[in-house]
Scaffold this active site. Structure first.
Site, PDB file in Angstrom:
ATOM      1  N   LYS A  13     -33.402 -24.544  14.873  1.00  0.00           N
ATOM      2  CA  LYS A  13     -33.851 -24.461  16.271  1.00  0.00           C
ATOM      3  C   LYS A  13     -34.792 -23.281  16.477  1.00  0.00           C
ATOM      4  O   LYS A  13     -35.854 -23.406  17.084  1.00  0.00           O
ATOM      5  CB  LYS A  13     -32.648 -24.311  17.227  1.00  0.00           C
ATOM      6  CG  LYS A  13     -31.611 -25.406  17.115  1.00  0.00           C
ATOM      7  CD  LYS A  13     -30.474 -25.204  18.096  1.00  0.00           C
ATOM      8  CE  LYS A  13     -29.688 -23.923  17.922  1.00  0.00           C
ATOM      9  NZ  LYS A  13     -28.942 -23.804  16.646  1.00  0.00           N
ATOM     10  N   ARG A  88     -24.538 -24.395  25.701  1.00  0.00           N
ATOM     11  CA  ARG A  88     -23.703 -24.599  24.518  1.00  0.00           C
ATOM     12  C   ARG A  88     -22.393 -25.278  24.841  1.00  0.00           C
ATOM     13  O   ARG A  88     -21.591 -25.509  23.957  1.00  0.00           O
ATOM     14  CB  ARG A  88     -23.423 -23.240  23.894  1.00  0.00           C
ATOM     15  CG  ARG A  88     -24.402 -22.927  22.758  1.00  0.00           C
ATOM     16  CD  ARG A  88     -23.810 -21.836  22.010  1.00  0.00           C
ATOM     17  NE  ARG A  88     -24.105 -21.545  20.685  1.00  0.00           N
ATOM     18  CZ  ARG A  88     -25.167 -20.914  20.220  1.00  0.00           C
ATOM     19  NH1 ARG A  88     -26.193 -20.672  20.979  1.00  0.00           N
ATOM     20  NH2 ARG A  88     -25.225 -20.564  18.978  1.00  0.00           N
ATOM     21  N   ARG A 127     -30.000 -17.088   4.699  1.00  0.00           N
ATOM     22  CA  ARG A 127     -30.897 -16.528   5.727  1.00  0.00           C
ATOM     23  C   ARG A 127     -30.849 -14.999   5.727  1.00  0.00           C
ATOM     24  O   ARG A 127     -29.794 -14.390   5.640  1.00  0.00           O
ATOM     25  CB  ARG A 127     -30.490 -17.031   7.119  1.00  0.00           C
ATOM     26  CG  ARG A 127     -31.331 -16.362   8.214  1.00  0.00           C
ATOM     27  CD  ARG A 127     -31.231 -17.030   9.530  1.00  0.00           C
ATOM     28  NE  ARG A 127     -29.893 -17.021  10.072  1.00  0.00           N
ATOM     29  CZ  ARG A 127     -29.576 -17.594  11.238  1.00  0.00           C
ATOM     30  NH1 ARG A 127     -30.501 -18.211  11.943  1.00  0.00           N
ATOM     31  NH2 ARG A 127     -28.342 -17.553  11.678  1.00  0.00           N
ATOM     32  N   ARG A 160     -27.385 -11.368   8.770  1.00  0.00           N
ATOM     33  CA  ARG A 160     -26.671 -11.231  10.033  1.00  0.00           C
ATOM     34  C   ARG A 160     -25.172 -11.238   9.746  1.00  0.00           C
ATOM     35  O   ARG A 160     -24.717 -11.974   8.900  1.00  0.00           O
ATOM     36  CB  ARG A 160     -27.002 -12.429  10.947  1.00  0.00           C
ATOM     37  CG  ARG A 160     -28.128 -12.170  11.910  1.00  0.00           C
ATOM     38  CD  ARG A 160     -28.618 -13.403  12.632  1.00  0.00           C
ATOM     39  NE  ARG A 160     -27.628 -14.275  13.247  1.00  0.00           N
ATOM     40  CZ  ARG A 160     -27.946 -15.370  13.950  1.00  0.00           C
ATOM     41  NH1 ARG A 160     -29.209 -15.685  14.139  1.00  0.00           N
ATOM     42  NH2 ARG A 160     -27.012 -16.138  14.471  1.00  0.00           N
ATOM     43  N   ARG A 171     -18.469 -20.956  13.289  1.00  0.00           N
ATOM     44  CA  ARG A 171     -19.543 -21.341  14.220  1.00  0.00           C
ATOM     45  C   ARG A 171     -19.800 -22.838  14.181  1.00  0.00           C
ATOM     46  O   ARG A 171     -20.055 -23.460  15.209  1.00  0.00           O
ATOM     47  CB  ARG A 171     -20.839 -20.566  13.877  1.00  0.00           C
ATOM     48  CG  ARG A 171     -20.759 -19.096  14.260  1.00  0.00           C
ATOM     49  CD  ARG A 171     -21.809 -18.266  13.554  1.00  0.00           C
ATOM     50  NE  ARG A 171     -23.161 -18.647  13.876  1.00  0.00           N
ATOM     51  CZ  ARG A 171     -24.203 -18.409  13.085  1.00  0.00           C
ATOM     52  NH1 ARG A 171     -24.040 -17.808  11.926  1.00  0.00           N
ATOM     53  NH2 ARG A 171     -25.399 -18.778  13.472  1.00  0.00           N
TER      54      ARG A 171
HETATM   55  P1  AP5 Z   1     -32.920 -21.055  12.068  1.00  0.00           P
HETATM   56  O1  AP5 Z   1     -34.223 -21.547  12.572  1.00  0.00           O
HETATM   57  O2  AP5 Z   1     -32.580 -19.611  12.245  1.00  0.00           O
HETATM   58  O3  AP5 Z   1     -31.735 -21.965  12.625  1.00  0.00           O
HETATM   59  P2  AP5 Z   1     -31.047 -21.927  14.062  1.00  0.00           P
HETATM   60  O4  AP5 Z   1     -30.699 -23.327  14.398  1.00  0.00           O
HETATM   61  O5  AP5 Z   1     -31.878 -21.175  15.050  1.00  0.00           O
HETATM   62  O6  AP5 Z   1     -29.738 -21.133  13.669  1.00  0.00           O
HETATM   63  P3  AP5 Z   1     -28.971 -19.921  14.402  1.00  0.00           P
HETATM   64  O7  AP5 Z   1     -27.876 -19.514  13.419  1.00  0.00           O
HETATM   65  O8  AP5 Z   1     -29.862 -18.820  14.842  1.00  0.00           O
HETATM   66  O9  AP5 Z   1     -28.367 -20.649  15.593  1.00  0.00           O
HETATM   67  P4  AP5 Z   1     -27.082 -20.334  16.342  1.00  0.00           P
HETATM   68  O10 AP5 Z   1     -27.178 -21.337  17.400  1.00  0.00           O
HETATM   69  O11 AP5 Z   1     -25.799 -20.320  15.616  1.00  0.00           O
HETATM   70  O12 AP5 Z   1     -27.220 -18.786  16.647  1.00  0.00           O
HETATM   71  P5  AP5 Z   1     -27.687 -18.009  17.930  1.00  0.00           P
HETATM   72  O13 AP5 Z   1     -28.555 -16.907  17.493  1.00  0.00           O
HETATM   73  O14 AP5 Z   1     -28.175 -18.956  18.976  1.00  0.00           O
HETATM   74  O15 AP5 Z   1     -32.836 -21.421  10.495  1.00  0.00           O
HETATM   75  C1  AP5 Z   1     -31.739 -21.030   9.684  1.00  0.00           C
HETATM   76  C2  AP5 Z   1     -32.229 -20.724   8.250  1.00  0.00           C
HETATM   77  O16 AP5 Z   1     -32.741 -21.921   7.674  1.00  0.00           O
HETATM   78  C3  AP5 Z   1     -33.377 -19.699   8.156  1.00  0.00           C
HETATM   79  O17 AP5 Z   1     -33.232 -18.958   6.975  1.00  0.00           O
HETATM   80  C4  AP5 Z   1     -34.641 -20.557   8.101  1.00  0.00           C
HETATM   81  O18 AP5 Z   1     -35.674 -19.889   7.411  1.00  0.00           O
HETATM   82  C5  AP5 Z   1     -34.140 -21.783   7.344  1.00  0.00           C
HETATM   83  N1  AP5 Z   1     -34.780 -23.035   7.764  1.00  0.00           N
HETATM   84  C6  AP5 Z   1     -35.095 -23.398   9.039  1.00  0.00           C
HETATM   85  N2  AP5 Z   1     -35.617 -24.635   9.056  1.00  0.00           N
HETATM   86  C7  AP5 Z   1     -35.613 -25.065   7.764  1.00  0.00           C
HETATM   87  C8  AP5 Z   1     -36.005 -26.295   7.147  1.00  0.00           C
HETATM   88  N3  AP5 Z   1     -36.501 -27.314   7.849  1.00  0.00           N
HETATM   89  N4  AP5 Z   1     -35.845 -26.389   5.804  1.00  0.00           N
HETATM   90  C9  AP5 Z   1     -35.332 -25.374   5.069  1.00  0.00           C
HETATM   91  N5  AP5 Z   1     -34.936 -24.194   5.606  1.00  0.00           N
HETATM   92  C10 AP5 Z   1     -35.068 -24.043   6.943  1.00  0.00           C
HETATM   93  O19 AP5 Z   1     -26.306 -17.448  18.473  1.00  0.00           O
HETATM   94  C11 AP5 Z   1     -25.605 -16.419  17.804  1.00  0.00           C
HETATM   95  C12 AP5 Z   1     -24.332 -16.073  18.572  1.00  0.00           C
HETATM   96  O20 AP5 Z   1     -24.689 -15.622  19.912  1.00  0.00           O
HETATM   97  C13 AP5 Z   1     -23.368 -17.242  18.819  1.00  0.00           C
HETATM   98  O21 AP5 Z   1     -22.498 -17.454  17.721  1.00  0.00           O
HETATM   99  C14 AP5 Z   1     -22.629 -16.744  20.067  1.00  0.00           C
HETATM  100  O22 AP5 Z   1     -21.675 -15.771  19.769  1.00  0.00           O
HETATM  101  C15 AP5 Z   1     -23.744 -16.098  20.880  1.00  0.00           C
HETATM  102  N6  AP5 Z   1     -24.417 -17.043  21.778  1.00  0.00           N
HETATM  103  C16 AP5 Z   1     -25.736 -17.396  21.754  1.00  0.00           C
HETATM  104  N7  AP5 Z   1     -26.007 -18.288  22.729  1.00  0.00           N
HETATM  105  C17 AP5 Z   1     -24.847 -18.482  23.401  1.00  0.00           C
HETATM  106  C18 AP5 Z   1     -24.479 -19.293  24.498  1.00  0.00           C
HETATM  107  N8  AP5 Z   1     -25.371 -20.100  25.123  1.00  0.00           N
HETATM  108  N9  AP5 Z   1     -23.184 -19.268  24.920  1.00  0.00           N
HETATM  109  C19 AP5 Z   1     -22.276 -18.464  24.329  1.00  0.00           C
HETATM  110  N10 AP5 Z   1     -22.549 -17.683  23.259  1.00  0.00           N
HETATM  111  C20 AP5 Z   1     -23.828 -17.684  22.798  1.00  0.00           C
END
Ligand code: AP5
Length: 213
Positions: A13, A88, A127, A160, A171
């Site tokens: 994402k 979420r 990552r 991270r 997660r």
């Molecule tokens: P990446 O693009 O980083 O994937 P992502 O879907 O953004 O993954 P995240 O782990 O950042 O999402 P998340 O939803 O768990 O975390 P968030 O930061 O929102 O890609 C991942 C890896 O794969 C990278 O190394 C990339 O290079 C690689 N890659 C990407 N695309 C690829 C492809 N096509 N092919 C190969 N490799 C690829 O949330 C973190 C924490 O914050 C949560 O756990 C929670 O505690 C809190 N939080 C955030 N939002 C909320 C909310 N709305 N409500 C409550 N808590 C929240």
């Protein structure tokens, strides 16, 4: 346009939101990035979120709803934005509908990043994230030129805390339990678009442009 990226952790994402934001000049509103910044700056938001984030749990709904409510008021959101990681769960989705209705706005599309769990674990284990500018790397797929150093800003590149194996599994479980039901909610609103997120980055981008058009 107001676009939601819905998908499990590691589904790409953030990677795709950054590319689309650059291409279309819509800001990327990532609650994860906002919360991590608040944590680093040790704001009240950050302290409230720290424990839940480090353990892979969701932070309290009201905290992220307030964060998004304030962010969408900013001038750069006037012509649209990409929501990455919000909503979420059902209470957040309902709160978002209310926030937008109060501003006479509505969601244009919800893109669902579809991908098997096994691929997520591999992506998140590899990552690495820059502590300075937030640039993302992957140990195998997109390594930085010099190990541990960001190509873009020269700051340290680290794993991270919530990308450690046990937290990643938590997660993913939370995604299936709390976030997956939103597919039904948005399918009911006829907003849901499906994306095969298991392909390479370029192919996912191309398919994304196709579904959005
Ligand atoms: P990446 O693009 O980083 O994937 P992502 O879907 O953004 O993954 P995240 O782990 O950042 O999402 P998340 O939803 O768990 O975390 P968030 O930061 O929102 O890609 C991942 C890896 O794969 C990278 O190394 C990339 O290079 C690689 N890659 C990407 N695309 C690829 C492809 N096509 N092919 C190969 N490799 C690829 O949330 C973190 C924490 O914050 C949560 O756990 C929670 O505690 C809190 N939080 C955030 N939002 C909320 C909310 N709305 N409500 C409550 N808590 C929240």
């Amino acid at each position: 346009m107001i676009i939601i990226f819905l998908g499990p952790p590691g589904s790409g994402k953030g990677t795709q939101a950054k590319k689309l934001a650059e291409d279309r000049h819509w800001p990327q509103l990532s609650t994860g990035d906002m919360l991590r910044k608040a944590k680093t700056e040790q704001t009240a938001f950050g302290s409230a979120a720290r424990k839940a984030m480090d353990e892979g749990q969701l932070v309290p709904d009201q905290l992220v709803i307030d964060l998004i409510g304030a962010r969408i008021e900013m001038a750069d959101c006037a012509n649209g934005f990409i929501l990455d990681g919000f909503p979420r769960n059902l209470p957040q989705a309902q709160a978002l509908d209310q926030l937008l209705a109060a501003r006479r706005k509505t969601i244009s599309a919800v893109v669902l990043f579809q991908i098997p769990d096994a691929v997520l674990v591999e992506r998140l284990a590899g990552r690495r994230t820059c502590l300075g500018c937030g640039e993302m790397y992957h140990l195998v797929n997109f390594p930085s030129e010099k190990a541990g150093i960001c190509d873009r800003c020269g700051a340290e590149v680290v794993q991270r805390l919530d990308d450690q194996a046990d937290v990643v599994m938590k997660r993913i479980q939370i995604y299936h339990h709390s976030t997956e039901p939103l597919q039904v909610y948005y399918r009911g609103q006829k907003k849901l678009l499906l994306l095969d997120a298991s392909q390479g980055v370029g192919l996912v981008s191309r398919e994304l442009m196709g579904v959005l058009s």
